[in-house]
Design a protein around this motif. Sequence first.
Motif, PDB file in Angstrom:
ATOM      1  N   GLU A 242       0.697  -1.231  -0.329  1.00  0.00           N
ATOM      2  CA  GLU A 242      -0.137   0.215  -0.049  1.00  0.00           C
ATOM      3  C   GLU A 242       0.932   1.053  -0.268  1.00  0.00           C
ATOM      4  OE1 GLU A 242      -2.715  -0.808   3.321  1.00  0.00           O
ATOM      5  OE2 GLU A 242      -4.522  -1.792   2.113  1.00  0.00           O
ATOM      6  N   TYR A 243       2.156   0.798   0.757  1.00  0.00           N
ATOM      7  CA  TYR A 243       2.989   1.921   0.472  1.00  0.00           C
ATOM      8  C   TYR A 243       3.238   2.995  -1.367  1.00  0.00           C
ATOM      9  CZ  TYR A 243       6.651   5.220   1.981  1.00  0.00           C
ATOM     10  OH  TYR A 243       7.634   5.714   2.222  1.00  0.00           O
ATOM     11  N   PHE A 244       2.624   2.080  -2.091  1.00  0.00           N
ATOM     12  CA  PHE A 244       3.658   2.257  -3.262  1.00  0.00           C
ATOM     13  C   PHE A 244       2.496   2.813  -3.935  1.00  0.00           C
ATOM     14  CE2 PHE A 244       6.743  -1.162  -1.973  1.00  0.00           C
ATOM     15  CZ  PHE A 244       7.388  -0.857  -2.083  1.00  0.00           C
ATOM     16  N   ARG A 245       1.354   3.015  -3.452  1.00  0.00           N
ATOM     17  CA  ARG A 245       0.675   3.539  -4.108  1.00  0.00           C
ATOM     18  C   ARG A 245       0.176   5.162  -4.209  1.00  0.00           C
ATOM     19  NH1 ARG A 245      -4.334  -0.717  -1.865  1.00  0.00           N
ATOM     20  NH2 ARG A 245      -3.263  -2.446  -1.822  1.00  0.00           N
ATOM     21  N   ARG A 246       1.034   5.350  -5.441  1.00  0.00           N
ATOM     22  CA  ARG A 246       1.523   7.195  -5.081  1.00  0.00           C
ATOM     23  C   ARG A 246       2.396   7.157  -6.479  1.00  0.00           C
ATOM     24  NH1 ARG A 246       5.593   9.158  -1.013  1.00  0.00           N
ATOM     25  NH2 ARG A 246       5.238   7.138   0.517  1.00  0.00           N
ATOM     26  N   ASP A 247       2.023   8.023  -6.878  1.00  0.00           N
ATOM     27  CA  ASP A 247       2.784   8.602  -8.143  1.00  0.00           C
ATOM     28  C   ASP A 247       4.303   8.333  -8.091  1.00  0.00           C
ATOM     29  OD1 ASP A 247      -0.175   8.910  -9.741  1.00  0.00           O
ATOM     30  OD2 ASP A 247       0.171  10.409  -9.829  1.00  0.00           O
ATOM     31  N   THR A 248       4.792   8.823  -7.874  1.00  0.00           N
ATOM     32  CA  THR A 248       6.111   9.060  -7.085  1.00  0.00           C
ATOM     33  C   THR A 248       6.474   7.823  -7.417  1.00  0.00           C
ATOM     34  OG1 THR A 248       6.308  10.688  -5.424  1.00  0.00           O
ATOM     35  CG2 THR A 248       7.930   9.434  -5.846  1.00  0.00           C
ATOM     36  N   GLU A 249       6.154   6.598  -6.298  1.00  0.00           N
ATOM     37  CA  GLU A 249       6.728   5.058  -6.340  1.00  0.00           C
ATOM     38  C   GLU A 249       6.467   4.571  -8.014  1.00  0.00           C
ATOM     39  OE1 GLU A 249       7.724   4.053  -4.066  1.00  0.00           O
ATOM     40  OE2 GLU A 249       8.361   5.391  -2.402  1.00  0.00           O
ATOM     41  N   LYS A 250       5.012   4.910  -8.338  1.00  0.00           N
ATOM     42  CA  LYS A 250       4.310   4.152  -9.458  1.00  0.00           C
ATOM     43  C   LYS A 250       5.532   4.372 -10.734  1.00  0.00           C
ATOM     44  CE  LYS A 250       0.520   3.026 -11.385  1.00  0.00           C
ATOM     45  NZ  LYS A 250      -1.519   3.681 -11.761  1.00  0.00           N
ATOM     46  N   ARG A 251       5.808   5.660 -10.895  1.00  0.00           N
ATOM     47  CA  ARG A 251       6.883   5.484 -12.052  1.00  0.00           C
ATOM     48  C   ARG A 251       8.039   4.756 -11.461  1.00  0.00           C
ATOM     49  NH1 ARG A 251       7.609  12.122 -13.427  1.00  0.00           N
ATOM     50  NH2 ARG A 251       9.207  11.583 -14.797  1.00  0.00           N
ATOM     51  N   ASP A 252       8.183   5.257 -10.593  1.00  0.00           N
ATOM     52  CA  ASP A 252      10.069   4.414 -10.698  1.00  0.00           C
ATOM     53  C   ASP A 252       9.498   3.174 -11.442  1.00  0.00           C
ATOM     54  OD1 ASP A 252      11.212   6.823  -9.925  1.00  0.00           O
ATOM     55  OD2 ASP A 252      11.630   6.026  -7.534  1.00  0.00           O
ATOM     56  N   PHE A 253       8.595   2.216 -10.823  1.00  0.00           N
ATOM     57  CA  PHE A 253       7.974   1.030 -11.119  1.00  0.00           C
ATOM     58  C   PHE A 253       8.626   0.962 -12.515  1.00  0.00           C
ATOM     59  CE2 PHE A 253       7.017   0.265  -6.028  1.00  0.00           C
ATOM     60  CZ  PHE A 253       8.650   0.174  -6.071  1.00  0.00           C
ATOM     61  N   VAL A 254       7.302   1.746 -13.397  1.00  0.00           N
ATOM     62  CA  VAL A 254       7.559   1.288 -14.122  1.00  0.00           C
ATOM     63  C   VAL A 254       8.199   1.468 -15.489  1.00  0.00           C
ATOM     64  CG1 VAL A 254       6.030   2.455 -16.580  1.00  0.00           C
ATOM     65  CG2 VAL A 254       5.257   2.409 -14.436  1.00  0.00           C
ATOM     66  N   SER A 255       9.239   2.860 -15.071  1.00  0.00           N
ATOM     67  CA  SER A 255      10.836   2.749 -15.690  1.00  0.00           C
ATOM     68  C   SER A 255      11.448   1.121 -15.025  1.00  0.00           C
ATOM     69  CB  SER A 255      11.453   3.824 -14.579  1.00  0.00           C
ATOM     70  OG  SER A 255      11.990   3.327 -13.875  1.00  0.00           O
ATOM     71  N   ALA A 256      11.127   0.607 -14.497  1.00  0.00           N
ATOM     72  CA  ALA A 256      11.887  -1.011 -13.571  1.00  0.00           C
ATOM     73  C   ALA A 256      10.664  -1.936 -15.018  1.00  0.00           C
ATOM     74  CB  ALA A 256      11.997  -1.787 -12.493  1.00  0.00           C
ATOM     75  N   GLY A 257       9.746  -1.735 -14.854  1.00  0.00           N
ATOM     76  CA  GLY A 257       9.035  -2.751 -16.071  1.00  0.00           C
ATOM     77  C   GLY A 257       9.040  -2.588 -17.326  1.00  0.00           C
ATOM     78  N   ALA A 258       9.665  -1.480 -17.911  1.00  0.00           N
ATOM     79  CA  ALA A 258      10.441  -0.731 -19.559  1.00  0.00           C
ATOM     80  C   ALA A 258      11.503  -1.701 -19.773  1.00  0.00           C
ATOM     81  CB  ALA A 258      10.031   0.349 -19.425  1.00  0.00           C
ATOM     82  N   ALA A 259      12.329  -1.567 -19.052  1.00  0.00           N
ATOM     83  CA  ALA A 259      13.257  -1.555 -18.589  1.00  0.00           C
ATOM     84  C   ALA A 259      13.504  -3.617 -19.194  1.00  0.00           C
ATOM     85  CB  ALA A 259      14.007  -1.467 -17.665  1.00  0.00           C
ATOM     86  N   ALA A 260      12.306  -4.235 -17.569  1.00  0.00           N
ATOM     87  CA  ALA A 260      12.820  -5.525 -18.221  1.00  0.00           C
ATOM     88  C   ALA A 260      11.417  -5.762 -19.883  1.00  0.00           C
ATOM     89  CB  ALA A 260      11.408  -6.257 -16.766  1.00  0.00           C
ATOM     90  N   GLY A 261      10.657  -5.179 -19.988  1.00  0.00           N
ATOM     91  CA  GLY A 261       9.999  -5.515 -21.104  1.00  0.00           C
ATOM     92  C   GLY A 261      11.151  -5.200 -22.493  1.00  0.00           C
ATOM     93  N   VAL A 262      12.558  -4.053 -22.125  1.00  0.00           N
ATOM     94  CA  VAL A 262      13.373  -4.741 -23.338  1.00  0.00           C
ATOM     95  C   VAL A 262      14.109  -5.443 -23.105  1.00  0.00           C
ATOM     96  CG1 VAL A 262      15.704  -3.703 -24.392  1.00  0.00           C
ATOM     97  CG2 VAL A 262      13.212  -2.203 -23.638  1.00  0.00           C
TER      98      VAL A 262
END
Lengths: 766, 300
Positions: A242-262
Amino acid sequence: MANITKRVSWSSLCEDRAPGEGTALLDDTPGARRCRRQEETLKQPNEIPHNEKLLSLKYESLDYDNIENQLFLEEEGQMSPMGFKCVEISRWVICGLIGFLTGLIACFIDIVVEIVAAYKYKIVKRYIDQFVVEGGLCASVILWAILNSAFVMAGSLVVAIFEPIAAGSGIPQIKCYLNGVKIPRVVRLKTLVVKVFGVICSVVGGLAVGKEGPMIHSGAVVAAGVSQGRSTSLKKDLKIFEYFRRDTEKRDFVSAGAAAGVSAAFGAPVGGVLFSLEEGASFWNQMLTWRIFFASMISTFTLNFFRSIYNGNPGELANPGLINFGQFESGAYKLYEIPIFICMGAVGGVLGAGFNALNYWLTIFRIRYIHRSYLQVIEAILAAAATATVSYILMYCSDDCQTPGEHQAVEYPLQLFCPDGQHNSIATVFFNTPERSVRNLFHNFPGSYNSLTLFLFTFTYFFLACWTYGLTVSAGVFIPSLLLGAAWGRLIGNLLTNSGVSIFADPGKYALMGAAAQLGGIVRMTLSLTVIMVEATGNVTYGLPIMLVLMTSKIVGDYFAEGLYDIHIKLQSVPFLGWEAPATSHSFTAREVMSSPVMCFNRTEKVGTIVDVLSNTSAKHNGFPIVSDFTTNEPGRICGLILRSQLIVLLKHKVFVERAQLKQRKLLLKDFRDAYPRFPPIQSIHVSQDERECTMDLTEFMNPTPYTVPQETSLPRVFKLFRALGLRHLVVVDNENRVVGLVTRKDLARYHLGKHGLEELQLAQT
Amino acid sequence: QEFRRVFFLFLLKIICSLILEAPLAAQSSAMVSLHLVPRLIALLLLLPGRIRSSSPVFNSLLSDLQGDPELEERCRDLLRDFGRRYESYVKCAVPSARPVRICENCHIQFEMLRVVYNNISSDQADPENCRDSLLRADRLMLVYMLFQNLEDVWDVAHCSQCLSGDGLSNITLRYMAKLNQSLSCFESQKNNHSELCRVCRADYKDLNEFYSIMEKNQTLCIDIEDSMNATRRLWSKDFNCSFPREETVPVIAVSSFMLFLPIIFYLSSFLHSEQKKRRLIHPKRAKSNNSLMNIQDKHS
């Protein structure tokens, strides 16, 4: 220059506005300004055809900056050092999960495509072989075209009906998200499902597309979903993270997800991390990078592992990516080849710019005229049929026959009119999944393709790929570009080999350089693309030539046209902020950039006022400065900033001063998180006439320390603050700390350096 | 003398390395058979070279110094035997290089050679055994290398896939029968090609299909591949019996119809679809204090 002058409107329309026209960004607060009319302003048309010089209102910023209100400070204060450690550990767990799930999705797509495509090619091959003997070849064209169209229709229908945002490669959208723009619905579960299904359909449907770009989008969606520990679409809340439910954290994770996709797409974990850095994460630090790298590694490992199980030798980790270029046996190049590589880079730049320009016109046409979903589906179907037909004509007319080699089995050899024991050479590139074709072009021994075949292929595929990108199907542009480049690269290699000079031995090497040049010319990535290409071939020695090739292609390409992703971002009217403010913008100050006057609230505000402001449809503001000494004539002193989403949660929970004794409990940060990320619209919140008379105390919830700048701050300085801190609202104050304006992303993004110097984009409703 | 010896060793080394490189260069199955030729010729050259290289002066001196006879008689016999069989194998193999019949013609000789080599390499009982003294006593390990090269040739040719027991396998024999049938048909009709295509099509098709099945089951060896390649070349190139490209008109008609559809689609959507318009919104900006400057003023 004259037309720019006309378009610029510094003063507002206030005196001349017709009743009900209310389209101003900030609605009236009576008498707060002196307006002067400019003659030019009125002559502007209110409706114009879609073009690239617009900013859409539908895109909002992410709240990357933490809202440090009292609730937040209290919660942080209660957390023990152990609690912070747990948060850190769960970040790592999430990154591992992101990598695992992304790899799994890649594996799923890969296997399904392989199975279905094999089935399709077998059927078509059987009929073609049969019709060659018995006559009636035109029936096999129709069969092939219909099969392809059926697959593409399925994919396109799903995309057009359920989730139009899943069309295309998704890289522009993810780029925007990482830049700080909230693209509606881009990281939802539904998008992921549609994307995966769409990719499978379009690749199997034989379009000139790849499944690599969509992997990046898929990775990003996985990241955004996993890090939240719940799915709003499925209405399932696991009550974790629940701690990660805000844009700051989410955006960091999304960058990790994009990297994982590549990383899953190309078997390039380092390339993935660099992609995230280059294209997205404006905000990164060493720990974040390290976590992103972890996610990438896990992703490529997962794909590798499950593929090894599928291939029947579990544990033999030999397939790290969806596409594997295969290692070049002689990883060597000669010094005298470098100038040739550089020239190829220039060719790639020119061809890439041509591709982008053509695609730009096509996309504008599509946005203007083909905006109904049934038209989009028909277009995709026609493209699929045409692709099959063109391939077929080339195969039919080709006289280039080859003997299959000892070490390279051709998967679906088509004999057509070749002598027995040989197969049609152009069919090995057309009658195959694009990934396989790329690999054939890289590795088949010299002489496998004659030059005419390669030329014809390049010529037709250029237009096919250009036409295909931007259709309403989920598909990427990486593989078609690589294939295109590999074809003309090999053509150059062939010509060199045939030139009689025996020093140019291996056309495969030139195919690789051509592929790099073409891809670089189209997408204009530099650092990450070099590393991806090197990792995908596994030849570190090619690092320098690939880098030189990409550099040249970018320089040459930028001279003619922008990168494909940038073009598409512009055409989507996204307020995208570059790395730097436009070069000649130093003369602008915050005063000229900001929107003014600003809608402000008092510390304790009447509910009725708040509801009225929020439900004003003509001006959908998201940030409201809280001021003291707020009078109608003079702006008040700033003491905080509150967001629309917060106000909505407050209204929903009816946190009114008059009802304080009725409330059982104090509102917690958790209540805000639970509503995240889909805050209900104001219309869905019912406020009775009685309640409108109540007041709300906003002190506790507002951000008491918003960033402010004086009016004289220059535009580049404001820009830097926005870019570096990930701001959403920046309050402009005068020397007595009174609010005079508000700078948002759209105010900054509208300046851009065009052909005639600095230009200004217009806001539009889309 | 010594110079000759060194020179010879050098030559030997080059030849051996050539032999080892050869399989890497051979990439197409059609080319494999051609590549066998230089390798076998090289091996043939090696034989007299090995015998000549044992110069009597050199040897007697050494054996005198060592004090004991350097090779047991038993091993010398084995070596002699190896040489004889080696010779007979190579003598069989080289003439069978083109057209490739190496598996069919020489599998007996190769089997004999393999037996004697196995005898040498399995002789490891006492410390003074023949395996060590013949196979690994020096850096060159000539016997080992010679045999290894031949075995590589045998593997690359996939000969074992055509053999079963001590002769050709049943499938191979059946293939041979079909091949002969086709070839005799070709022979009987060779004056009239169009007639040949018609009469022999059934036989040829049968052969071709049988070959495809063998290809799938991996029961092909170089002999079969080569003979099939030659037959196909005869059929397609010499007799010109491939399928002609005769349906050009319908194919082009269908294709141009398919390619015409998108053009119609785009034209009609350009003409009939309503163009999408964007409603502009004019944001409010503060009035600048000093003047109403705009971009043009600032930059002119």
